[in-house]
Design a protein around this motif. Sequence first.
Motif, PDB file in Angstrom:
ATOM      1  N   SER A  36      48.867  59.403  70.096  1.00 25.13           N
ATOM      2  CA  SER A  36      50.228  58.941  69.825  1.00 25.13           C
ATOM      3  C   SER A  36      50.297  57.456  69.497  1.00 25.13           C
ATOM      4  O   SER A  36      51.284  56.975  68.950  1.00 25.13           O
ATOM      5  CB  SER A  36      51.134  59.237  71.020  1.00 25.13           C
ATOM      6  OG  SER A  36      50.644  58.596  72.190  1.00 25.13           O
ATOM      7  N   ALA A  37      49.274  56.688  69.870  1.00 23.52           N
ATOM      8  CA  ALA A  37      49.268  55.255  69.573  1.00 23.52           C
ATOM      9  C   ALA A  37      48.515  54.949  68.285  1.00 23.52           C
ATOM     10  O   ALA A  37      48.162  53.800  68.038  1.00 23.52           O
ATOM     11  CB  ALA A  37      48.663  54.474  70.744  1.00 23.52           C
ATOM     12  N   TRP A  38      48.265  55.980  67.498  1.00 22.42           N
ATOM     13  CA  TRP A  38      47.577  55.807  66.216  1.00 22.42           C
ATOM     14  C   TRP A  38      48.527  56.100  65.068  1.00 22.42           C
ATOM     15  O   TRP A  38      49.484  56.864  65.216  1.00 22.42           O
ATOM     16  CB  TRP A  38      46.366  56.735  66.128  1.00 22.42           C
ATOM     17  CG  TRP A  38      45.172  56.215  66.879  1.00 22.42           C
ATOM     18  CD1 TRP A  38      45.005  56.204  68.227  1.00 22.42           C
ATOM     19  CD2 TRP A  38      44.006  55.619  66.317  1.00 22.42           C
ATOM     20  NE1 TRP A  38      43.798  55.641  68.558  1.00 22.42           N
ATOM     21  CE2 TRP A  38      43.154  55.269  67.407  1.00 22.42           C
ATOM     22  CE3 TRP A  38      43.576  55.339  65.032  1.00 22.42           C
ATOM     23  CZ2 TRP A  38      41.919  54.662  67.224  1.00 22.42           C
ATOM     24  CZ3 TRP A  38      42.345  54.745  64.845  1.00 22.42           C
ATOM     25  CH2 TRP A  38      41.531  54.403  65.926  1.00 22.42           C
ATOM     26  N   ILE A  39      48.240  55.492  63.922  1.00 21.05           N
ATOM     27  CA  ILE A  39      49.035  55.714  62.715  1.00 21.05           C
ATOM     28  C   ILE A  39      48.079  56.095  61.589  1.00 21.05           C
ATOM     29  O   ILE A  39      46.992  55.529  61.472  1.00 21.05           O
ATOM     30  CB  ILE A  39      49.829  54.448  62.323  1.00 21.05           C
ATOM     31  CG1 ILE A  39      50.876  54.132  63.395  1.00 21.05           C
ATOM     32  CG2 ILE A  39      50.505  54.620  60.965  1.00 21.05           C
ATOM     33  CD1 ILE A  39      51.608  52.814  63.142  1.00 21.05           C
ATOM     34  N   SER A  40      48.484  57.048  60.768  1.00 27.18           N
ATOM     35  CA  SER A  40      47.702  57.445  59.595  1.00 27.18           C
ATOM     36  C   SER A  40      48.525  57.175  58.339  1.00 27.18           C
ATOM     37  O   SER A  40      49.727  57.461  58.302  1.00 27.18           O
ATOM     38  CB  SER A  40      47.322  58.926  59.666  1.00 27.18           C
ATOM     39  OG  SER A  40      46.445  59.173  60.749  1.00 27.18           O
ATOM     40  N   VAL A  41      47.864  56.624  57.334  1.00 25.29           N
ATOM     41  CA  VAL A  41      48.523  56.286  56.076  1.00 25.29           C
ATOM     42  C   VAL A  41      47.846  57.062  54.951  1.00 25.29           C
ATOM     43  O   VAL A  41      46.619  57.000  54.790  1.00 25.29           O
ATOM     44  CB  VAL A  41      48.442  54.773  55.786  1.00 25.29           C
ATOM     45  CG1 VAL A  41      49.134  54.442  54.465  1.00 25.29           C
ATOM     46  CG2 VAL A  41      49.060  53.975  56.932  1.00 25.29           C
ATOM     47  N   TYR A  42      48.637  57.795  54.168  1.00 28.58           N
ATOM     48  CA  TYR A  42      48.120  58.588  53.056  1.00 28.58           C
ATOM     49  C   TYR A  42      48.810  58.150  51.761  1.00 28.58           C
ATOM     50  O   TYR A  42      50.010  57.878  51.747  1.00 28.58           O
ATOM     51  CB  TYR A  42      48.393  60.081  53.271  1.00 28.58           C
ATOM     52  CG  TYR A  42      47.768  60.665  54.518  1.00 28.58           C
ATOM     53  CD1 TYR A  42      46.546  61.331  54.466  1.00 28.58           C
ATOM     54  CD2 TYR A  42      48.415  60.571  55.746  1.00 28.58           C
ATOM     55  CE1 TYR A  42      45.973  61.871  55.605  1.00 28.58           C
ATOM     56  CE2 TYR A  42      47.850  61.109  56.897  1.00 28.58           C
ATOM     57  CZ  TYR A  42      46.628  61.753  56.820  1.00 28.58           C
ATOM     58  OH  TYR A  42      46.060  62.290  57.959  1.00 28.58           O
ATOM     59  N   TRP A  43      48.050  58.083  50.675  1.00 32.62           N
ATOM     60  CA  TRP A  43      48.619  57.844  49.359  1.00 32.62           C
ATOM     61  C   TRP A  43      47.667  58.404  48.315  1.00 32.62           C
ATOM     62  O   TRP A  43      46.495  58.659  48.599  1.00 32.62           O
ATOM     63  CB  TRP A  43      48.869  56.345  49.132  1.00 32.62           C
ATOM     64  CG  TRP A  43      47.651  55.516  48.887  1.00 32.62           C
ATOM     65  CD1 TRP A  43      47.163  55.065  47.691  1.00 32.62           C
ATOM     66  CD2 TRP A  43      46.731  55.010  49.881  1.00 32.62           C
ATOM     67  NE1 TRP A  43      46.020  54.325  47.873  1.00 32.62           N
ATOM     68  CE2 TRP A  43      45.730  54.269  49.200  1.00 32.62           C
ATOM     69  CE3 TRP A  43      46.654  55.113  51.269  1.00 32.62           C
ATOM     70  CZ2 TRP A  43      44.679  53.659  49.865  1.00 32.62           C
ATOM     71  CZ3 TRP A  43      45.604  54.506  51.925  1.00 32.62           C
ATOM     72  CH2 TRP A  43      44.629  53.785  51.232  1.00 32.62           C
ATOM     73  N   THR A  44      48.178  58.624  47.116  1.00 28.40           N
ATOM     74  CA  THR A  44      47.383  59.199  46.033  1.00 28.40           C
ATOM     75  C   THR A  44      47.171  58.171  44.928  1.00 28.40           C
ATOM     76  O   THR A  44      48.132  57.537  44.471  1.00 28.40           O
ATOM     77  CB  THR A  44      48.072  60.445  45.453  1.00 28.40           C
ATOM     78  OG1 THR A  44      48.228  61.415  46.496  1.00 28.40           O
ATOM     79  CG2 THR A  44      47.252  61.056  44.327  1.00 28.40           C
ATOM     80  N   ASP A  45      45.899  58.014  44.510  1.00 29.84           N
ATOM     81  CA  ASP A  45      45.527  57.058  43.465  1.00 29.84           C
ATOM     82  C   ASP A  45      45.994  55.648  43.860  1.00 29.84           C
ATOM     83  O   ASP A  45      45.860  55.249  45.003  1.00 29.84           O
ATOM     84  CB  ASP A  45      46.088  57.504  42.107  1.00 29.84           C
ATOM     85  CG  ASP A  45      45.469  58.807  41.622  1.00 29.84           C
ATOM     86  OD1 ASP A  45      44.467  59.249  42.232  1.00 29.84           O
ATOM     87  OD2 ASP A  45      45.979  59.396  40.662  1.00 29.84           O
ATOM     88  N   GLY A  46      46.553  54.884  42.937  1.00 35.47           N
ATOM     89  CA  GLY A  46      47.097  53.576  43.267  1.00 35.47           C
ATOM     90  C   GLY A  46      46.064  52.571  43.735  1.00 35.47           C
ATOM     91  O   GLY A  46      44.926  52.549  43.252  1.00 35.47           O
TER      92      GLY A  46
END
Length: 271
Positions: A36-46
């Motif tokens: 719960s104290a973690w964050i995940s960041v997702y994005w495509t290309d860029g």
Amino acid sequence: MDYIDTKHVAAELKSRLQKAFPGVKFNVRKGTGTASAWISVYWTDGPCTADVEEHTCPMQGAQFNGQEDRYESTDNTVTVTVKGRKVTGEPLVDGINTHQEISDDARKAAAALWSDARDGKDPAVHSNGGFHGAMVIDGHSIAANYARTQVLQIATEVVLPQRWAAAKKQATAQAARPATAHEEGEEGAEGLTLQHTAEDGTTVTGTRLGDGSADVLKRHGFKWHRKNQYWYAPGSRDQQADTEFMAAVAADLRAENLTVTTAQPEPIPTA
């Protein structure tokens, strides 16, 4: 010292990323359970991972010390907005994972570069055919490996950086160009153009990498024309314009905050 809850840090991080990389959609998720104290960041290309991590690292409140098997404070502080009030404190974030996803279009472009360097061989056919020797693609050294892995490296180190550089250059040029009175006063003076002609069928021009249009157009069955650099609806050439279809496409594009100009279909000649 105030402490900033992970969910507020995640919201602030998403806002910062969208401002730093306009046109790129970021999915920022707060972990659940023991994570719960973690964050995940997702994005495509860029942008590349290193560019994104310049913004994520300052948002971490702790980092793991493998030698001593414990988390240590980073002494970072962040300012977020909570219920309309600015709050500054230490982020309750033990770590932020970044995940850059590669679009099918970028993979196809990388596969084409691999094929050109391999005398026209198809990487899909040779994906499990043993190691292939090292090569140089546009000045980048591609290590000896399986074809699938080499294509992935080409996409990550050649195709995506070139496309992102072009997107930033285009954005800078647009920002520097003074707007005319026509552009300031009328919706649709800039942006996408959705039109139908007998020669090309139903097409969309003016899209940019990461502007959100690709997902919408793919849902409506459009495909990317690499040679002509536009999206087209298969089977629409030499056909009468489907105005209801075009209206639905335009509505979905505008729902993504994109400006769309719909050109009038060509009249059908009478006998």
